[in-house]
Scaffold this motif. Structure first.
Motif, PDB file in Angstrom:
ATOM      1  N   PRO A  62      -4.702  11.902  43.877  1.00 41.26           N
ATOM      2  CA  PRO A  62      -5.853  10.713  43.200  1.00 41.26           C
ATOM      3  C   PRO A  62      -6.707  11.879  41.859  1.00 41.26           C
ATOM      4  N   LEU A  63      -6.456  11.928  40.859  1.00 42.73           N
ATOM      5  CA  LEU A  63      -7.408  13.610  40.304  1.00 42.73           C
ATOM      6  C   LEU A  63      -8.971  12.610  39.996  1.00 42.73           C
ATOM      7  N   THR A  64      -9.997  13.073  39.304  1.00 41.00           N
ATOM      8  CA  THR A  64     -10.852  13.003  38.876  1.00 41.00           C
ATOM      9  C   THR A  64     -10.927  12.922  37.409  1.00 41.00           C
ATOM     10  N   LYS A  65     -12.147  12.258  37.079  1.00 39.94           N
ATOM     11  CA  LYS A  65     -12.053  11.828  34.929  1.00 39.94           C
ATOM     12  C   LYS A  65     -11.351  13.248  34.601  1.00 39.94           C
ATOM     13  N   ILE A  66     -11.946  14.288  34.549  1.00 40.32           N
ATOM     14  CA  ILE A  66     -12.299  15.344  34.125  1.00 40.32           C
ATOM     15  C   ILE A  66     -10.547  16.079  34.174  1.00 40.32           C
ATOM     16  N   GLU A  67     -10.293  15.819  35.018  1.00 41.32           N
ATOM     17  CA  GLU A  67      -8.199  16.730  35.565  1.00 41.32           C
ATOM     18  C   GLU A  67      -7.508  15.332  34.873  1.00 41.32           C
ATOM     19  N   SER A  68      -7.629  14.076  34.972  1.00 43.41           N
ATOM     20  CA  SER A  68      -7.116  13.209  34.710  1.00 43.41           C
ATOM     21  C   SER A  68      -7.482  13.543  32.386  1.00 43.41           C
ATOM     22  N   LYS A  69      -8.406  13.329  32.491  1.00 42.65           N
ATOM     23  CA  LYS A  69      -8.264  14.649  31.078  1.00 42.65           C
ATOM     24  C   LYS A  69      -7.735  15.484  29.981  1.00 42.65           C
ATOM     25  N   ILE A  70      -7.320  16.445  31.220  1.00 47.17           N
ATOM     26  CA  ILE A  70      -6.822  17.848  30.725  1.00 47.17           C
ATOM     27  C   ILE A  70      -5.571  16.853  30.752  1.00 47.17           C
TER      28      ILE A  70
END
Ligand code: ATP
Ligand code: MG
Length: 359
Positions: free
Chosen positions: A250-258
């Motif tokens: 369950p990644l955060t938004k910024i983690e997914s973006k990275i």
């Protein structure tokens, strides 16, 4: 902390850390019996919060916030998911036996300072061993496999042989119906440490299989020095985002973006301009991930190109009487290609290049 009672114990990490001579992140206290009732009777203590179902309480005492737990036992009706509390106010021994490793299962009396060791934790600290308390430990809670790795690299410990065998056999027969939120929390705590050896062990021992990935090998390029030097905010995802499929997490938004920005990198040549354009507008973390694909390009970006910026902007072109159009971008790219060769270029130099471009 200066509350003392004959049945109040320091427990877990704090006792371990003191024996290792390390500073503790937090201080855990367990009361052998009903902590809530105990807390209500401490003179000059203010009760801040009570969590009845868990038997825990937060108090303020001498201007310090202190958490006290009641001894409790737990069971795992659904393996891999959170345990449920079975008995609040159980014996200290039962409380200790629900824990993860012997080194985390020591209690120390707040009154006498005596260390209570039901499981051989003192011996294991001495021998630098991480050992589970029973053979079903990883089945109950597979996140303990990552916790074992975390403690091993933090303290320079090794898994005890039998624990290693239990880990291996668990990893050959994983129950994927587990709490990925908890797994992610442990992955984050482990890889935020930025210890390359943790990554090597994680991969060589096949621990990554917990995430649902079948096969992965250690990248040839060790990017931990880029992390040390350039200090990106989101460290763990640089490591874990390189795995081929982490859709369980369950990644955060910024983690997914990275992770997404890394996957979308399309570097067509190794020249400075191409590298600058490919990396300038994506997270630093994604560029560090890309160092495993093309280390020369990533290093060139970090050590030579990263801080180059144009001073000129659209307003300056407008002030020169040039109507906005896609030509603006062409002009900026033209100036940029010159500035990359000569980073000390001034604003006036940029303006003259723009004039030349539109002449
Ligand atoms: P740290 O220094 O990383 O905080 P810690 O030992 O204090 O280390 P915590 O995650 O804060 O670790 O947990 C506190 C204690 O709770 C541990 O020492 C251990 O006894 C117990 N514990 C934590 N997680 C688990 C788990 N997954 N299974 C069993 N016991 C656990
Ligand atoms: Mg802790």
């Amino acid at each position: 902390m200066n509350i003392q009672d004959k049945t109040l114990y320091y427990i877990g990490g704090v006792v371990r850390d003191e024996l290792l001579g390390k500073k503790s992140f937090d201080i855990d206290l367990t009361y052998d019996g009903d902590a809530i009732n105990f807390a209500k009777n401490i003179e000059n203590a203010e009760i801040l919060r009570i969590n009845e179902p868990f038997g825990t309480v937060k108090i303020k005492y001498n201007n310090e916030e202190i958490d006290i737990a009641s001894t409790r036992s737990e069971i795992y009706p659904q393996k891999g998911q959170l345990p449920i509390v079975q008995n609040i106010g159980c014996s200290l021994k039962e409380d200790v036996l629900r824990r993860d490793f012997t080194i985390n299962a020591l209690a120390k009396s707040t009154l006498s300072g005596e260390i209570i060791d039901y499981v051989g934790g003192l011996e294991d600290i001495k021998n630098k061993k991480i050992r589970v308390l029973h053979d079903k430990s990883f089945e109950d809670d597979p996140t303990r496999i990552v916790r074992a790795l975390k403690f091993a690299v933090r303290f320079g410990f090794e898994l005890d042989e039998h624990t290693k065998e239990l880990q291996n056999s668990y990893l050959m027969n994983i129950n994927y119906d587990m709490s990925y939120k908890r797994l992610q929390k442990e992955l984050k705590e482990t890889f935020d440490l930025n210890i390359w050896e943790a990554y090597e062990r994680f991969i060589q021992q096949g621990i990554y299989k917990l995430i649902g990935v079948q096969d992965f090998s250690v990248p040839k390029y060790n990017f931990s020095k880029l992390i040390d030097e350039f200090k990106p905010e989101n460290v763990w995802i640089i490591y874990i985002g390189l795995l081929p499929d982490i859709s369980n997490l369950p990644l955060t938004k910024i983690e997914s973006k990275i992770v997404e920005s890394f996957a979308n990198i399309n570097l067509e040549s190794n020249d400075d301009f191409a590298i600058y354009k490919a990396f300038k507008n994506i997270p630093l973390e994604s560029v560090i991930m890309y160092s495993t694909v093309n280390p020369q390009a990533a290093e060139k970006y970090f050590y030579k190109l990263k801080d180059i910026e144009l001073k000129i902007n659209g307003d300056d072109l407008g002030a020169m009487g040039i109507e906005p159009s896609p030509k603006y971008q062409e002009c900026f790219d033209h100036i940029l290609s010159k500035k990359i060769e000569n980073p000390s270029m001034s604003f006036e130099d940029e303006i003259s290049l723009a004039k030349e471009f539109f002449a």
